[in-house]
Design an enzyme around this catalytic site. Sequence first.
Site, PDB file in Angstrom:
ATOM      1  CE  LYS A 101      -4.309  -1.868   1.737  1.00 27.37           C
ATOM      2  NZ  LYS A 101      -3.949  -3.267   2.096  1.00 27.37           N
TER       3      LYS A 101
HETATM    4  C1  LIG Z   1      -4.620  -4.408   1.461  1.00 27.43           C
HETATM    5  C2  LIG Z   1      -3.845  -5.671   1.445  1.00 27.43           C
HETATM    6  C3  LIG Z   1      -4.196  -6.767   0.598  1.00 27.43           C
HETATM    7  C4  LIG Z   1      -5.421  -6.730  -0.289  1.00 27.43           C
HETATM    8  O1  LIG Z   1      -5.283  -5.859  -1.373  1.00 27.43           O
HETATM    9  P1  LIG Z   1      -6.579  -5.382  -2.190  1.00 27.43           P
HETATM   10  O2  LIG Z   1      -6.069  -4.405  -3.180  1.00 27.43           O
HETATM   11  O3  LIG Z   1      -7.512  -4.773  -1.187  1.00 27.43           O
HETATM   12  O4  LIG Z   1      -7.159  -6.594  -2.819  1.00 27.43           O
HETATM   13  C5  LIG Z   1      -3.383  -7.888   0.597  1.00 27.43           C
HETATM   14  N1  LIG Z   1      -2.297  -7.973   1.404  1.00 27.43           N
HETATM   15  C6  LIG Z   1      -1.933  -6.962   2.231  1.00 27.43           C
HETATM   16  C7  LIG Z   1      -0.747  -7.136   3.088  1.00 27.43           C
HETATM   17  C8  LIG Z   1      -2.684  -5.784   2.282  1.00 27.43           C
HETATM   18  O5  LIG Z   1      -2.321  -4.794   3.120  1.00 27.43           O
END
Ligand SMILES: *Cc1c(COP(=O)(O)O)cnc(C)c1O
Length: 434
Positions: A106
């Site tokens: 993210k």
């Molecule tokens: C947010 C997140 C996901 C999921 O990603 P999406 O784009 O919401 O499908 C998977 N793994 C981690 C570690 C995350 O922080």
Amino acid sequence: MKFISTRDLSHAVDFKTALLHGLAPDGGLYIPSEIPRLPPDFFSTIDSMDLHELGFQIIKLFLPDIPESILQKIIEESLSFPIPLKKLNNQTYLLEVFHGPTLAFKDVGARFMARILSYFLNQEKRKISILVATSGDTGSAIAHGFHKMENIDVFVLYPSEKISRLQEQQMTTLGDNIHVLEVLGTFDDCQKLVKQALLDDNLSRHRLLTTANSINITRILAQIIYHSWGVVQLHQLGEKRKPILSVPSGNFGNLTAALYAKRMGIPIQHFIAATNKNAIVPLYLKTGKFKPRASQKTYSNAMDVGNPSNFERMQVLYQHELSQMQAEITGIPISDKETLETIAKTYQATQEILDPHSAVGLAAAEIYQQSFSSNTQPIIVTATAHPAKFQEVITEALKQEIPLPASLQKTLNLKKKTSKILPNYVEFQKILIK
Ligand SMILES: *Cc1c(COP(=O)(O)O)cnc(C)c1O
């Protein structure tokens, strides 16, 4: 390049509107009016291409109005850490997108969005407040991504005593333009306060207000870069066959970005939508019925999503045709037990420690390989977080603790800066108007 609503393809706005508002007025999500194709000469240069050049080539097709030198700088600053492709075995690779400041993918979208936003605000000499309700991970990525950005104030709301100490320290120790509110209530209370503020006309007269979760198309655009980078690195390693991408998914922003990469012309064979038991999309792919429900708690908690927001974007991409989506995506749900087993097994075989989310991606890749054993295409699993962020799960899987990276260790010793508030809108409003 225009951006349109998933619910009304004739509702077109410019990029800045999509960036600032996040959500279209009809409640739909913004998507590019068309996915641009990479030019043919792009492919003759990929063997010598680096991450920043690749990012620039991709993003300038979506944002042609931002001066090239500025866009280049934004991409360098957003992707200021390596995103390596690691070979796990003959057929499987891990794309590690977790070497950023908060150790999860993210960071990429958050850092990119902060810088793009800052560019537009500086032009207009305007200020904006970003409101984020978080149950842990999103808040820290946004707080770090937006820290010290000019003209931007960030208000992060989290439920007091309901997130891990590591998550709390990561977002509460920054200060400056990052204001962290510890809400004496639940995550739902936090979300309610944010929604109320976003709809409050009185407040929006004072300043621009928005939110920064993955409904914002800006974050998705940035994520196209690393999926493409995984494929380019595979090529650079001499593996010229088209890979299958296994993407651990919750709100499906990450998978949507991968689908866009293919539409741009990045050679990808197929996709695996790897989920935990919150298997709304795998169930849809099996039955044709999309049935959101309350999320269930699992070890891969950042994927505990009962109503995946980016599904709307996927539907538009396949013109609401189940068979078209099935032709490109296989959904595979993974249990907590399989998640633990995959972490343990992978460690024994390769010494590689997976976080629970990446383990879901790898477990799904292995199931796919077994059910299509004639298929020997390479598979790239998106590794979404650093294992140290999920100490408890790793300890349970491996019966041993793993050391914290130095950056996290340092964070643990910093002083927490928060204001405690009751889940009361009047109190929240006072803080925002100050
Ligand atoms: C947010 C997140 C996901 C999921 O990603 P999406 O784009 O919401 O499908 C998977 N793994 C981690 C570690 C995350 O922080």
